[in-house]
Design a protein around this motif. Sequence first.
Motif, PDB file in Angstrom:
ATOM      1  N   ILE A  29      12.327  -0.817  -3.957  1.00 10.86           N
ATOM      2  CA  ILE A  29      11.376  -1.854  -3.537  1.00 10.86           C
ATOM      3  C   ILE A  29      10.151  -1.193  -2.907  1.00 10.86           C
ATOM      4  N   ASP A  30       8.967  -1.567  -3.404  1.00  9.73           N
ATOM      5  CA  ASP A  30       7.694  -1.012  -2.922  1.00  9.73           C
ATOM      6  C   ASP A  30       6.999  -1.987  -1.992  1.00  9.73           C
ATOM      7  N   ILE A  31       6.107  -1.463  -1.192  1.00 12.43           N
ATOM      8  CA  ILE A  31       5.177  -2.277  -0.400  1.00 12.43           C
ATOM      9  C   ILE A  31       3.776  -1.888  -0.835  1.00 12.43           C
ATOM     10  N   ILE A  32       3.052  -2.858  -1.360  1.00  7.97           N
ATOM     11  CA  ILE A  32       1.692  -2.628  -1.852  1.00  7.97           C
ATOM     12  C   ILE A  32       0.721  -3.249  -0.846  1.00  7.97           C
ATOM     13  N   GLU A  33      -0.070  -2.404  -0.226  1.00  6.80           N
ATOM     14  CA  GLU A  33      -1.034  -2.887   0.757  1.00  6.80           C
ATOM     15  C   GLU A  33      -2.188  -1.884   0.843  1.00  6.80           C
ATOM     16  N   TRP A  34      -3.279  -2.307   1.493  1.00  2.00           N
ATOM     17  CA  TRP A  34      -4.441  -1.431   1.682  1.00  2.00           C
ATOM     18  C   TRP A  34      -4.995  -1.630   3.079  1.00  2.00           C
ATOM     19  N   LEU A  35      -5.035  -0.528   3.827  1.00  6.51           N
ATOM     20  CA  LEU A  35      -5.643  -0.530   5.152  1.00  6.51           C
ATOM     21  C   LEU A  35      -7.011   0.123   5.039  1.00  6.51           C
ATOM     22  N   ASP A  36      -8.049  -0.650   5.298  1.00  7.12           N
ATOM     23  CA  ASP A  36      -9.424  -0.161   5.120  1.00  7.12           C
ATOM     24  C   ASP A  36      -9.894   0.484   6.419  1.00  7.12           C
ATOM     25  N   TYR A  37     -10.169   1.781   6.372  1.00  9.28           N
ATOM     26  CA  TYR A  37     -10.668   2.493   7.541  1.00  9.28           C
ATOM     27  C   TYR A  37     -12.158   2.855   7.394  1.00  9.28           C
TER      28      TYR A  37
END
Length: 376
Positions: free
Chosen positions: A16-24
């Motif tokens: 199981i994957d977690i797909i997310e994006w944290l914009d820095y």
Amino acid sequence: MGIFDKIKEKLSNEFIDIIEWLDYSDDTICYRFERYQNEIKNNAKLIVREGQTAVFINEGQLADVFTPGTYTLNTQNLPILSTLKGWKYGFESPFKAEVYFVNTRLFTDEKWGTKNPIILNDDRFGLVEIRAFGTYAFRISDAGKFIIDIVGTDNNFTSFEINEHLKSLIATRFTDTVGESKLPIEMYAANTNELSYTCRDVMQLDFMSVGILLDKFFIENVSMPEDLKKEIFEYSRIDKLDLDKLTKFKTAKAIEAAAINDGGTAGAGMGMGMGFVLAQQMGSVMQPQRGGHNQAFQQPAAVPPPMPQAIQYYYAFNGAQAGPVSFEQLKVLFAGRTVNKDTLVWKQGMSEWKPIREVEELKTFLGGSTPPPLPK
């Protein structure tokens, strides 16, 4: 539960994957989520934060779009992707798809300006050149359209990459808008707010065609060449001035200049002449009126015959009629170069306007008068 079921459950949990994006960053508009061979596990978690939109692309085709929230990726949450891949009852893990995160926050304080001067045709000043600059703010309103039309396969698309295109678009539409507005050139600085709103409305359709919303548009300054600016200022002053007052002011300045240039002799003579004229005018205004009941008992005083009426001249100044002025006043104006030998004048008894050089008594202004020949 048998040992094989436990092993299967453990392995499935690890997949199981977690797909997310944290914009820095401050300038990233679109980011492609990188996975090995773009593989995503069945029932992976998709986390879309506020100010983001997630877009799934399958073999170059736009599939599902996700707004802020948390999702479990399966056939229920991927209806378009399921249709494109032909999944009827489910799909095998893993599956391939490209995931793009689009930053939907407001991008502010973006700069724009005209690279070259804009040539406009003004009704009074003819062809003029102006420059303009300001700021604008935008946000992505249609993430799917923006990726298809602008981003393409770029894995990290920034605002710098789109700014050049947007600034060119703004400059073109700004030129069209100010050209069609027919606004007088001197009124641009006083109407930047209204002009900003008009330009934003005109540009909005072009921005929306690629999935961008133009939220704010500001014109901070409209500049022009210094010589044109001075010409506009002079025109504005002349337009507001009373020509009669201007003539009197010029006369006073000419008297002062003549007194300085002639060492006080000729200038003093002209000054005295003007002084007599002004004294007569002031005397007629300031003389007290005699009235009351004593007037009935006064003997009528002897009244001298009226003085010969001085000749009054009208003259042309800046395309308008000015005057009347006396002979001495006109002489002073000639000495101060307010009028010259070609200036048109008129007095009572003349059938038409004539230049000073053709009026007999005014030829003395020109100097070099020749006396008549001696009698034989």
